[in-house]
Scaffold this motif. Structure first.
Motif, PDB file in Angstrom:
ATOM      1  N   GLY A 109       0.772  -1.229   0.000  1.00 55.56           N
ATOM      2  CA  GLY A 109       0.000   0.000   0.000  1.00 55.56           C
ATOM      3  C   GLY A 109       0.808   1.285   0.000  1.00 55.56           C
ATOM      4  O   GLY A 109       0.241   2.366   0.105  1.00 55.56           O
ATOM      5  N   ARG A 110       2.116   1.174  -0.152  1.00 57.87           N
ATOM      6  CA  ARG A 110       2.944   2.385  -0.158  1.00 57.87           C
ATOM      7  C   ARG A 110       2.852   3.095  -1.503  1.00 57.87           C
ATOM      8  O   ARG A 110       2.954   2.479  -2.546  1.00 57.87           O
ATOM      9  CB  ARG A 110       4.410   2.053   0.102  1.00 57.87           C
ATOM     10  CG  ARG A 110       4.703   1.698   1.518  1.00 57.87           C
ATOM     11  CD  ARG A 110       6.190   1.546   1.745  1.00 57.87           C
ATOM     12  NE  ARG A 110       6.460   1.197   3.130  1.00 57.87           N
ATOM     13  CZ  ARG A 110       7.662   1.088   3.655  1.00 57.87           C
ATOM     14  NH1 ARG A 110       8.732   1.294   2.899  1.00 57.87           N
ATOM     15  NH2 ARG A 110       7.812   0.768   4.918  1.00 57.87           N
ATOM     16  N   VAL A 111       2.695   4.407  -1.423  1.00 57.32           N
ATOM     17  CA  VAL A 111       2.705   5.239  -2.615  1.00 57.32           C
ATOM     18  C   VAL A 111       3.878   6.196  -2.456  1.00 57.32           C
ATOM     19  O   VAL A 111       4.032   6.842  -1.412  1.00 57.32           O
ATOM     20  CB  VAL A 111       1.375   6.020  -2.762  1.00 57.32           C
ATOM     21  CG1 VAL A 111       1.422   6.924  -3.981  1.00 57.32           C
ATOM     22  CG2 VAL A 111       0.200   5.059  -2.829  1.00 57.32           C
ATOM     23  N   SER A 112       4.690   6.292  -3.489  1.00 60.14           N
ATOM     24  CA  SER A 112       5.883   7.133  -3.438  1.00 60.14           C
ATOM     25  C   SER A 112       5.522   8.598  -3.225  1.00 60.14           C
ATOM     26  O   SER A 112       4.547   9.101  -3.773  1.00 60.14           O
ATOM     27  CB  SER A 112       6.666   6.970  -4.738  1.00 60.14           C
ATOM     28  OG  SER A 112       7.855   7.712  -4.682  1.00 60.14           O
ATOM     29  N   GLY A 113       6.324   9.249  -2.401  1.00 64.61           N
ATOM     30  CA  GLY A 113       6.160  10.678  -2.146  1.00 64.61           C
ATOM     31  C   GLY A 113       5.357  10.937  -0.882  1.00 64.61           C
ATOM     32  O   GLY A 113       4.683  10.053  -0.356  1.00 64.61           O
ATOM     33  N   PRO A 114       5.442  12.177  -0.388  1.00 66.86           N
ATOM     34  CA  PRO A 114       4.682  12.535   0.809  1.00 66.86           C
ATOM     35  C   PRO A 114       3.183  12.539   0.519  1.00 66.86           C
ATOM     36  O   PRO A 114       2.756  12.555  -0.646  1.00 66.86           O
ATOM     37  CB  PRO A 114       5.188  13.935   1.155  1.00 66.86           C
ATOM     38  CG  PRO A 114       5.728  14.478  -0.120  1.00 66.86           C
ATOM     39  CD  PRO A 114       6.219  13.291  -0.908  1.00 66.86           C
ATOM     40  N   ASP A 115       2.395  12.537   1.561  1.00 58.82           N
ATOM     41  CA  ASP A 115       0.950  12.661   1.422  1.00 58.82           C
ATOM     42  C   ASP A 115       0.669  13.873   0.524  1.00 58.82           C
ATOM     43  O   ASP A 115       1.235  14.951   0.749  1.00 58.82           O
ATOM     44  CB  ASP A 115       0.330  12.853   2.807  1.00 58.82           C
ATOM     45  CG  ASP A 115      -1.157  13.083   2.738  1.00 58.82           C
ATOM     46  OD1 ASP A 115      -1.884  12.111   2.474  1.00 58.82           O
ATOM     47  OD2 ASP A 115      -1.578  14.241   2.946  1.00 58.82           O
ATOM     48  N   PRO A 116      -0.160  13.711  -0.513  1.00 54.47           N
ATOM     49  CA  PRO A 116      -0.378  14.809  -1.466  1.00 54.47           C
ATOM     50  C   PRO A 116      -0.862  16.109  -0.820  1.00 54.47           C
ATOM     51  O   PRO A 116      -0.543  17.195  -1.302  1.00 54.47           O
ATOM     52  CB  PRO A 116      -1.439  14.264  -2.423  1.00 54.47           C
ATOM     53  CG  PRO A 116      -1.449  12.799  -2.227  1.00 54.47           C
ATOM     54  CD  PRO A 116      -0.914  12.518  -0.861  1.00 54.47           C
ATOM     55  N   ASP A 117      -1.610  16.006   0.267  1.00 54.61           N
ATOM     56  CA  ASP A 117      -2.106  17.195   0.956  1.00 54.61           C
ATOM     57  C   ASP A 117      -1.222  17.575   2.133  1.00 54.61           C
ATOM     58  O   ASP A 117      -1.546  18.523   2.865  1.00 54.61           O
ATOM     59  CB  ASP A 117      -3.536  16.963   1.443  1.00 54.61           C
ATOM     60  CG  ASP A 117      -4.504  16.714   0.296  1.00 54.61           C
ATOM     61  OD1 ASP A 117      -4.345  17.356  -0.768  1.00 54.61           O
ATOM     62  OD2 ASP A 117      -5.413  15.878   0.470  1.00 54.61           O
ATOM     63  N   ARG A 118      -0.121  16.844   2.304  1.00 50.37           N
ATOM     64  CA  ARG A 118       0.796  17.027   3.443  1.00 50.37           C
ATOM     65  C   ARG A 118       0.028  17.007   4.759  1.00 50.37           C
ATOM     66  O   ARG A 118       0.319  17.754   5.698  1.00 50.37           O
ATOM     67  CB  ARG A 118       1.615  18.305   3.311  1.00 50.37           C
ATOM     68  CG  ARG A 118       2.689  18.266   2.226  1.00 50.37           C
ATOM     69  CD  ARG A 118       3.604  17.053   2.282  1.00 50.37           C
ATOM     70  NE  ARG A 118       4.658  17.086   3.260  1.00 50.37           N
ATOM     71  CZ  ARG A 118       5.899  17.434   3.027  1.00 50.37           C
ATOM     72  NH1 ARG A 118       6.258  17.809   1.814  1.00 50.37           N
ATOM     73  NH2 ARG A 118       6.796  17.414   3.987  1.00 50.37           N
ATOM     74  N   THR A 119      -0.943  16.118   4.821  1.00 51.61           N
ATOM     75  CA  THR A 119      -1.728  15.937   6.031  1.00 51.61           C
ATOM     76  C   THR A 119      -0.821  15.491   7.167  1.00 51.61           C
ATOM     77  O   THR A 119       0.023  14.611   6.988  1.00 51.61           O
ATOM     78  CB  THR A 119      -2.820  14.872   5.793  1.00 51.61           C
ATOM     79  OG1 THR A 119      -3.597  15.257   4.669  1.00 51.61           O
ATOM     80  CG2 THR A 119      -3.721  14.720   7.004  1.00 51.61           C
ATOM     81  N   SER A 120      -0.997  16.075   8.327  1.00 46.60           N
ATOM     82  CA  SER A 120      -0.257  15.652   9.499  1.00 46.60           C
ATOM     83  C   SER A 120      -0.556  14.174   9.746  1.00 46.60           C
ATOM     84  O   SER A 120      -1.688  13.727   9.574  1.00 46.60           O
ATOM     85  CB  SER A 120      -0.680  16.491  10.707  1.00 46.60           C
ATOM     86  OG  SER A 120       0.205  16.296  11.779  1.00 46.60           O
TER      87      SER A 120
END
Length: 147
Positions: A109-120
């Motif tokens: 379930g890993r998606v590359s990169g930070p959370d798109p909304d940079r959610t805490s």
């Protein structure tokens, strides 16, 4: 009554190798105490953490490398990842979970990169110590209420 997590025991096979690794991360050495050949405890503390990590000889029956999901909270996931990589740590790329709630075991379930909304609480990076104990960096910029 408050209850605060003070120490986490991490099972290791080679105490001196683990000590070198954790000190190499920039963690403070709090104690290195031996009582004979069958008992040694080393305590280290990550920068800014109220909770310490201990490992050694005669501390746990857990198999070396069996600890998983040990979380280190950071305010900037990319800067923290870069710092650890600069210290020679083999660390994953920053990732977020495809479900957006919490990362899963392993790499599922890993998606590359930070959370798109940079959610805490939504961006991660992971690494292991020389024995395979698994650590996760988790970016927390705004704490949940009551935290």
């Amino acid at each position: 009554m408050d209850m605060k997590l003070e120490v986490v025991v991490v099972p290791v096979a080679d105490v001196d190798r683990a000590k070198s690794f954790y000190e190499g991360l920039g963690w403070r050495l709090d104690a290195d105490v031996a009582r004979g050949e069958d008992f040694r405890v080393i305590q280290v503390t990550p920068p800014g953490s109220p909770c310490s990590v201990i490992f050694g000889t005669g501390l746990t029956s857990a198999a070396p490398g069996s600890a998983e999901g040990l979380h280190l909270i950071v305010t900037d996931i990319e800067a923290a990842r870069a710092e650890l990589a600069g210290r020679g740590v083999e660390i994953s790329e920053v990732f977020h979970d495809e479900g957006g709630v919490f990362h899963r075991a392993g790499t599922e379930g890993r998606v590359s990169g930070p959370d798109p909304d940079r959610t805490s609480y939504g961006s991660y990076a992971s690494f292991s110590d020389p024995d395979g104990n698994g650590w996760v960096l988790q970016e927390v910029t705004i704490r949940l209420p009551g935290r």
